[in-house]
Design a protein around this motif. Structure first.
Motif, PDB file in Angstrom:
ATOM      1  N   HIS A  28      -7.829 -19.895 -10.358  1.00  0.00           N
ATOM      2  CA  HIS A  28      -6.792 -20.853 -10.408  1.00  0.00           C
ATOM      3  C   HIS A  28      -7.062 -21.977 -11.657  1.00  0.00           C
ATOM      4  CE1 HIS A  28      -5.306 -20.319  -6.239  1.00  0.00           C
ATOM      5  NE2 HIS A  28      -4.872 -19.377  -6.704  1.00  0.00           N
ATOM      6  N   SER A  29      -6.174 -22.118 -12.350  1.00  0.00           N
ATOM      7  CA  SER A  29      -6.320 -22.824 -13.399  1.00  0.00           C
ATOM      8  C   SER A  29      -7.050 -24.191 -13.438  1.00  0.00           C
ATOM      9  CB  SER A  29      -4.999 -23.144 -14.344  1.00  0.00           C
ATOM     10  OG  SER A  29      -4.229 -23.966 -13.569  1.00  0.00           O
ATOM     11  N   ASP A  30      -7.063 -25.021 -12.319  1.00  0.00           N
ATOM     12  CA  ASP A  30      -7.847 -26.254 -12.258  1.00  0.00           C
ATOM     13  C   ASP A  30      -9.285 -25.788 -11.947  1.00  0.00           C
ATOM     14  OD1 ASP A  30      -6.862 -25.011  -9.586  1.00  0.00           O
ATOM     15  OD2 ASP A  30      -7.108 -26.780  -8.604  1.00  0.00           O
ATOM     16  N   HIS A  31      -9.792 -24.547 -12.011  1.00  0.00           N
ATOM     17  CA  HIS A  31     -11.076 -24.435 -12.016  1.00  0.00           C
ATOM     18  C   HIS A  31     -11.747 -23.620 -12.977  1.00  0.00           C
ATOM     19  CE1 HIS A  31     -11.623 -25.289  -7.560  1.00  0.00           C
ATOM     20  NE2 HIS A  31     -10.327 -25.461  -7.436  1.00  0.00           N
ATOM     21  N   ILE A  32     -10.760 -22.882 -13.844  1.00  0.00           N
ATOM     22  CA  ILE A  32     -11.366 -22.235 -15.069  1.00  0.00           C
ATOM     23  C   ILE A  32     -10.724 -22.776 -16.446  1.00  0.00           C
ATOM     24  CG2 ILE A  32     -11.591 -20.177 -13.245  1.00  0.00           C
ATOM     25  CD1 ILE A  32      -8.982 -19.015 -14.886  1.00  0.00           C
ATOM     26  N   LYS A  33      -9.878 -23.871 -16.487  1.00  0.00           N
ATOM     27  CA  LYS A  33      -9.289 -24.066 -17.642  1.00  0.00           C
ATOM     28  C   LYS A  33     -10.214 -24.246 -19.017  1.00  0.00           C
ATOM     29  CE  LYS A  33      -6.369 -27.755 -19.635  1.00  0.00           C
ATOM     30  NZ  LYS A  33      -5.773 -29.078 -19.346  1.00  0.00           N
ATOM     31  N   GLY A  34     -11.471 -24.639 -18.729  1.00  0.00           N
ATOM     32  CA  GLY A  34     -12.467 -24.746 -19.700  1.00  0.00           C
ATOM     33  C   GLY A  34     -13.372 -23.711 -19.860  1.00  0.00           C
ATOM     34  N   LEU A  35     -13.450 -22.684 -18.964  1.00  0.00           N
ATOM     35  CA  LEU A  35     -14.589 -21.868 -18.828  1.00  0.00           C
ATOM     36  C   LEU A  35     -14.870 -21.080 -19.840  1.00  0.00           C
ATOM     37  CD1 LEU A  35     -16.475 -20.324 -16.862  1.00  0.00           C
ATOM     38  CD2 LEU A  35     -14.454 -18.936 -16.067  1.00  0.00           C
ATOM     39  N   GLY A  36     -13.625 -20.573 -20.681  1.00  0.00           N
ATOM     40  CA  GLY A  36     -13.981 -19.636 -21.873  1.00  0.00           C
ATOM     41  C   GLY A  36     -14.398 -20.250 -22.965  1.00  0.00           C
ATOM     42  N   VAL A  37     -14.097 -21.467 -23.166  1.00  0.00           N
ATOM     43  CA  VAL A  37     -14.270 -22.467 -24.171  1.00  0.00           C
ATOM     44  C   VAL A  37     -15.827 -22.585 -23.952  1.00  0.00           C
ATOM     45  CG1 VAL A  37     -13.997 -24.453 -25.378  1.00  0.00           C
ATOM     46  CG2 VAL A  37     -12.053 -23.256 -24.832  1.00  0.00           C
ATOM     47  N   MET A  38     -16.328 -22.869 -22.833  1.00  0.00           N
ATOM     48  CA  MET A  38     -17.671 -23.522 -22.597  1.00  0.00           C
ATOM     49  C   MET A  38     -18.529 -22.397 -22.816  1.00  0.00           C
ATOM     50  SD  MET A  38     -17.718 -26.846 -22.224  1.00  0.00           S
ATOM     51  CE  MET A  38     -19.323 -27.081 -21.136  1.00  0.00           C
ATOM     52  N   ALA A  39     -18.136 -21.114 -22.113  1.00  0.00           N
ATOM     53  CA  ALA A  39     -18.979 -19.932 -22.195  1.00  0.00           C
ATOM     54  C   ALA A  39     -19.108 -19.702 -23.786  1.00  0.00           C
ATOM     55  CB  ALA A  39     -18.313 -18.962 -21.452  1.00  0.00           C
ATOM     56  N   ARG A  40     -18.089 -19.502 -24.540  1.00  0.00           N
ATOM     57  CA  ARG A  40     -18.153 -19.027 -26.110  1.00  0.00           C
ATOM     58  C   ARG A  40     -19.028 -20.165 -26.644  1.00  0.00           C
ATOM     59  NH1 ARG A  40     -13.165 -17.097 -24.178  1.00  0.00           N
ATOM     60  NH2 ARG A  40     -12.129 -18.873 -24.900  1.00  0.00           N
ATOM     61  N   LYS A  41     -18.700 -21.164 -26.543  1.00  0.00           N
ATOM     62  CA  LYS A  41     -19.332 -22.239 -27.457  1.00  0.00           C
ATOM     63  C   LYS A  41     -20.771 -22.333 -27.259  1.00  0.00           C
ATOM     64  CE  LYS A  41     -18.919 -26.923 -29.457  1.00  0.00           C
ATOM     65  NZ  LYS A  41     -17.780 -27.946 -29.471  1.00  0.00           N
ATOM     66  N   TYR A  42     -21.257 -22.598 -25.886  1.00  0.00           N
ATOM     67  CA  TYR A  42     -22.466 -22.581 -25.960  1.00  0.00           C
ATOM     68  C   TYR A  42     -23.288 -21.271 -25.217  1.00  0.00           C
ATOM     69  CZ  TYR A  42     -20.831 -27.487 -26.175  1.00  0.00           C
ATOM     70  OH  TYR A  42     -19.989 -28.407 -26.757  1.00  0.00           O
ATOM     71  N   LYS A  43     -22.613 -20.100 -25.349  1.00  0.00           N
ATOM     72  CA  LYS A  43     -23.270 -18.834 -25.004  1.00  0.00           C
ATOM     73  C   LYS A  43     -23.836 -18.940 -23.415  1.00  0.00           C
ATOM     74  CE  LYS A  43     -22.635 -17.539 -29.467  1.00  0.00           C
ATOM     75  NZ  LYS A  43     -21.500 -16.864 -29.619  1.00  0.00           N
TER      76      LYS A  43
END
Length: 264
Positions: free
Chosen positions: A60-75
């Motif tokens: 659900h979006s209220d749990h993953i909204k920033g997940l992709g950005v955080m994972a990519r930017k900080y590996k």
């Protein structure tokens, strides 16, 4: 050995949780924008560059909204079960294969001295699960986004030193509120969210002698209030013979402000 945590944000607008041991630091979910996630970590004097990964509860979006950005930017490595990976991949953007890890439901994975135990909950997502963290003899249980708390769930989280526990809505506020009936029915269902009173009743079955802190989490911004949730939970606990302030205390969480970093 020290296990510390902060509820970075909790509520219907976004959820994120931080924990650290002497060896590692992790997020559970990243339900706010990447910029907000960095700001929340800054509130507890922590940096995303020091994270070792993100555990995901559901898509659900209220749990993953920033997940992709955080994972990519900080590996960052990302841990989720197979059904959650499939359900969220189109929402989080491309993540390199070497950053994608599977964490099956009802299993334990170890990270140094930290044992992370996953368990299923009852929510309208692909395969929602939450986590119990064991470190240095301390136990931290995180459980929101469930329509009810089963005996199986209670057995897994029982006697934690610290609980982060869903207290989503006041039933009266929800029933009288502006939501359409279809949404009200979903929230009240067995795959929705736990009310203040039902949360407290479940707590009476899991509070142990070593329990010292209970955080009321995932409060609805439309159908609950901090004071109301705390009062309702406290009254129900006291009806069952549990006295807040006698061995354990209740704490608020907030959708925009991290709780102070605290030892479990």
């Amino acid at each position: 050995m020290s296990l510390q945590f902060s509820v970075l944000a909790s509520g219907s607008t976004g959820n994120a949780f931080y924990l650290e041991t002497d060896e590692h630091a992790f997020l559970v979910d990243a339900g706010l924008s990447g910029k907000q996630m960095v700001e929340l970590l800054g509130q507890i004097d922590r940096k995303p560059e020091d994270l070792d990964g993100i555990f995901v509860t559901h898509e659900h979006s209220d749990h993953i909204k920033g997940l992709g950005v955080m994972a990519r930017k900080y590996k960052l490595p990302v841990y989720a079960n197979a059904k959650t990976w499939k359900a969220m991949e189109s929402h989080i953007g491309k993540i390199d294969t070497e950053q994608k890890f599977h964490f099956d439901m009802e299993t334990v994975q170890s990270f140094g001295g930290l044992d992370v135990e996953s368990f299923g909950v009852s929510h309208d997502a692909a395969e929602p699960m939450f986590y119990v963290f064991h470190y240095g003899g301390r136990k931290l249980a995180l459980m929101t986004d469930t329509g009810y708390v089963s005996d199986r769930m209670k057995g897994i989280i029982k006697s934690a030193n610290t609980f982060v526990f869903e207290s989503n809505h006041d039933v009266g506020m929800l029933q009288m509120g502006r939501y359409p009936w279809s949404i009200k029915r979903r929230i009240l269902s067995d795959v929705g969210h736990v009310s203040n009173e039902d949360a407290a009743l479940a707590m009476t079955d899991v509070i142990g002698d070593a329990t010292s802190r209970i955080y009321l989490a995932h409060l609805s911004q439309d159908n609950n209030m901090k004071d109301l949730a705390r009062m309702a939970v406290q009254q129900t606990l006291e009806m069952k013979g549990f006295v807040v302030g006698d061995g354990f205390d209740l704490f608020d969480t907030d959708p925009k402000k991290a709780t102070p970093l605290c030892a479990v």
